[in-house]
Design an enzyme around this catalytic site. Structure first.
Site, PDB file in Angstrom:
ATOM      1  N   SER A  55      79.350  45.531 115.308  1.00 19.17           N
ATOM      2  CA  SER A  55      80.436  46.108 114.522  1.00 19.17           C
ATOM      3  C   SER A  55      79.975  47.238 113.616  1.00 19.17           C
ATOM      4  O   SER A  55      80.807  47.947 113.043  1.00 19.17           O
ATOM      5  CB  SER A  55      81.125  45.024 113.680  1.00 19.17           C
ATOM      6  N   LYS A  85      78.804  44.433 106.240  1.00 17.16           N
ATOM      7  CA  LYS A  85      79.921  45.371 106.346  1.00 17.16           C
ATOM      8  C   LYS A  85      79.857  46.410 105.224  1.00 17.16           C
ATOM      9  O   LYS A  85      79.146  46.236 104.237  1.00 17.16           O
ATOM     10  CB  LYS A  85      81.263  44.623 106.253  1.00 17.16           C
TER      11      LYS A  85
END
Length: 234
Positions: free
Chosen positions: A155, A193
């Site tokens: 991701s 993230k």
């Protein structure tokens, strides 16, 4: 070794099957583990299935079969496979301090690799050192402790972070907008993230258009470290 939440869920399912002959519903599991949503139960169920403790039967409602139990629940101990992984979930701050960094040379230092961090579907972060990695001293700041984590998932590929990379993390509880952080989410999962604060909400942004941004109340997200470097093995 299972995480605390995985062990709690497996024990709950085992007891309910023994009592009622059928496993509990996802709502019952969510209430028993005091989770906010059934998505957390889905992730725990998937983790237990991947580790071989349960089996889900297709096309049947509430069809979960206990395959084996860990020693902590009365199961027979078995030797781990060579590639096995023994996680211990972070509960709030990482438990204890990482092993002290060891000088390798004047230009490098060894940091403990504390396990895996998800750059994809969140998995547990690890608080046990598996091995050390040599890190150039230029990556490290003069403030705070540092440790390393192996990245699992894709991701963050558009930020140059690939599956299998080792990220170097400086321990901190704060972050600025745009920082890439280790975020502890909803008390039982951790992920890597990009951090952005939006009023009373926190956005955890992926660097891959295939993944959606997660927006959560600030109280459900706890920053545990900031990315300061990356090591890639070819």
């Amino acid at each position: 070794m299972l995480t605390k939440k995985q062990l709690e869920l497996l024990s709950f399912i085992d007891k309910r099957v023994a009592r009622d002959g059928v496993p509990p519903s996802f709502d019952e599991m969510k209430d028993a583990l005091k989770l906010r949503s059934k998505s957390g139960i889905h992730r725990l169920i998937t983790a237990l299935e991947e580790r071989g403790f349960i089996r889900r039967l297709a096309h049947k409602a509430r069809a979960i079969e206990i395959v084996k139990l860990p020693e902590a629940l009365g199961g027979t101990p078995s030797a781990p496979e060579p590639s096995s992984f023994s996680p211990r979930v972070i509960d709030g701050d990482r438990v204890g301090q990482p092993p002290a960094a060891m000088p390798v040379s004047s230009s490098a230092i060894e940091l403990p690799v504390m396990g895996r961090i998800a750059a994809g579907t969140p998995i547990e972060a690890i608080s046990e050192s598996s091995h050390n990695v040599a890190v150039p001293t230029g990556m490290l700041s003069n403030q705070g402790n540092h440790y390393a984590l192996e990245v699992k998932g894709d991701s963050m590929i558009d930020a140059g972070i690939n599956n299998g990379d080792v990220v170097v993390i400086r321990e901190t509880g704060t972050a600025d907008n745009g920082d890439i952080v280790v975020a502890h989410v909803e008390g039982y999962e951790a992920t890597l993230k990009r951090f952005r604060r939006k009023g009373e909400m926190i956005a955890l942004e992926a660097a891959n258009p295939a993944y959606e941004t997660r927006v959560l109340p600030a109280g459900q997200v706890k920053v545990q470290g900031k990315l300061v470097g990356l090591i890639r093995t070819y």
